[in-house]
Design a protein around this motif. Structure first.
Motif, mmCIF file in Angstrom:
data_model
loop_
_atom_site.group_PDB
_atom_site.id
_atom_site.type_symbol
_atom_site.label_atom_id
_atom_site.label_comp_id
_atom_site.label_asym_id
_atom_site.label_seq_id
_atom_site.Cartn_x
_atom_site.Cartn_y
_atom_site.Cartn_z
ATOM 1 N N CYS A 91 22.106 -24.823 15.520
ATOM 2 C CA CYS A 91 22.825 -23.536 15.444
ATOM 3 C C CYS A 91 22.965 -23.152 13.969
ATOM 4 O O CYS A 91 22.726 -23.974 13.078
ATOM 5 C CB CYS A 91 24.197 -23.660 16.112
ATOM 6 S SG CYS A 91 25.397 -24.585 15.121
ATOM 7 N N CYS A 102 30.117 -26.354 14.475
ATOM 8 C CA CYS A 102 28.925 -26.165 15.326
ATOM 9 C C CYS A 102 29.193 -25.115 16.409
ATOM 10 O O CYS A 102 30.173 -25.197 17.143
ATOM 11 C CB CYS A 102 28.555 -27.498 15.987
ATOM 12 S SG CYS A 102 27.246 -27.371 17.228
ATOM 13 N N LEU A 103 28.305 -24.133 16.492
ATOM 14 C CA LEU A 103 28.520 -23.036 17.445
ATOM 15 C C LEU A 103 28.282 -23.479 18.885
ATOM 16 O O LEU A 103 28.671 -22.796 19.823
ATOM 17 C CB LEU A 103 27.630 -21.844 17.092
ATOM 18 C CG LEU A 103 27.855 -21.262 15.690
ATOM 19 C CD1 LEU A 103 27.033 -19.997 15.480
ATOM 20 C CD2 LEU A 103 29.329 -20.961 15.433
HETATM 21 ZN ZN LIG Z 1 25.413 -26.811 15.920
#
Ligand SMILES: [Zn+2]
Ligand SMILES: NC(=O)c1ccc[n+]([C@@H]2O[C@H](COP(=O)([O-])OP(=O)(O)OC[C@H]3O[C@@H](n4cnc5c(N)ncnc54)[C@H](O)[C@@H]3O)[C@@H](O)[C@H]2O)c1
Ligand SMILES: [Zn+2]
Length: 347
Positions: A91, A102-103
């Motif tokens: 991501c 982290c998305l």
């Molecule tokens: Zn990520």
């Protein structure tokens, strides 16, 4: 392979476990050369029954043995250091070296759950290896490389989060290896006085050797001493590197009006009584964070190379992996002048 496995409260053992496997097509298997014990491992160690069976360890330097088909920057034989924190790896946040946000919501520490076996072992699977493993430059020592896997980035981000300005005063609460890294990183920002707070004498002495003013917090006197030394006002920036409820309150208590408190000690409480009046009436800023390790490497490597951050003497003890039980007891007891312990899986 042999690996350190948590067996119960204050009990670890070295066990034969299934070989490390590629965690996916973007992963790698790393044969471990050296691995360290962290204060974060002690939190698990103290609650060993709840985490029984977890393969510990998130501070690893080793050699790549195998790479998945999607790995581009590493190949077998490369000597690497591994980020103690990993996430999805693809991501935008992970690509920017910031896995904590982290998305995909996949931030995790190696060696803290059954899902991600740790690196106090002969070998380790590293997810998204292009993002979370870094080839070790030739002029970087093994000890420096191990420090880059977790505690030096943590200390650096703790100092950055404390918004230290030149000429202002700082307090660092907790002088374990993490606090001592934070102390040195605080100095990068040009503070006037640095108060170094702990209860262990040799750690206070070590902080003094770095130019800080040691404050013995035995008997709960740390905050009083910092306030007295600053004419009752407190310090503009506080770095908390212990993680106890009490030391987080201490950190808030010794911050001056308008100040910033930066918490890097691990505290996973959901119901910490928070002294809101301290923060509200004195306009404090509170930051707390798990360190996003990879994003700091580009900053910290030149500082290490230039000798601006001293790493000599941080590792006071080295034991074979087979003596992990003794190594944990020693680090936990903070006796025998122990600061940080390396395990050698080749012995
Ligand atoms: Zn990520
Ligand atoms: N935020 C992150 O990403 C991150 C990364 C690594 C470690 N950590 C955390 O950092 C903390 C420190 O780790 P470490 O490896 O240095 O561990 P450590 O256990 O060696 O250090 C803790 C220090 O705090 C001192 N201390 C205990 N009670 C105190 C008190 N009342 N006042 C002042 N000092 C006190 C201890 O004497 C010790 O020196 C741990 O909570 C660890 O989990 C956080
Ligand atoms: Zn760690």
């Amino acid at each position: 392979v042999r690996a350190v496995v948590l067996e119960g409260d204050r009990a670890v053992a070295v066990r034969q476990v299934p070989d490390a496997a590629l965690p996916g097509p973007d992963g790698a298997v790393v044969v471990v050369e050296r691995t360290a014990i962290c204060g974060s491992d002690l939190h698990l160690y103290h609650e060993g029954t709840a985490f029984a069976g977890v393969r510990l360890g998130h501070e690893v330097v080793g050699t790549v043995a195998e790479t998945g088909p999607e790995v581009r920057t590493l190949r077998p034989g490369d000597r690497v250091l591994v980020s103690g924190i990993v996430a999805c790896g693809h991501c935008p946040a992970c690509l920017a070296g910031d896995p904590v946000v982290c998305l995909e919501g996949q931030m995790a520490a190696l060696g803290t759950s059954h899902a991600l076996p740790g690196g106090q072992a002969e070998a380790l699977g590293v997810p998204a290896a292009d993002r979370f493993a870094l080839a070790v430059p030739e002029d970087v020592t093994t000890e420096q490389a191990v420090l880059l896997t977790d505690i030096l980035p943590t200390g650096y981000l703790g100092a950055l989060g404390a918004a230290i300005r030149p000429g202002e005063d700082v307090a660092v609460i907790g002088l374990g290896p993490v606090g001592l890294m934070a102390l040195q990183c605080a100095q990068l920002f040009g503070p006037a006085r640095i108060f170094a707070v702990d209860v262990v004498e040799d750690r206070l002495r070590r902080a003094a050797s770095f130019g800080a003013e040691p404050v013995d917090a035995t008997g709960g006197q740390g905050v009083t001493a910092v306030l007295e030394a600053t004419g009752g006002r407190g310090v503009a920036s506080v770095i908390e590197a212990v993680g106890l409820d009490a030391t987080i309150v201490d950190a808030l208590s010794c911050a001056a009006p308008g100040g910033t408190v930066s918490v890097i000690g691990v505290n996973l409480s959901m119901d910490l009584p928070f002294p809101m009046a301290l923060a509200f009436l004195r306009r404090l800023t509170l930051r707390a964070q798990v360190a996003s390790i990879p994003g700091t490497w580009a900053t910290l490597l030149p500082l290490l190379r230039a000798g601006r951050i001293r790493t000599d003497g941080v590792f006071t003890h080295q034991l074979p992996l087979s003596a992990a039980d003794e190594a944990y007891r020693l680090f936990d007891a903070r006796s025998d002048g122990v600061l940080k312990v390396l395990l050698d899986p080749t012995r």
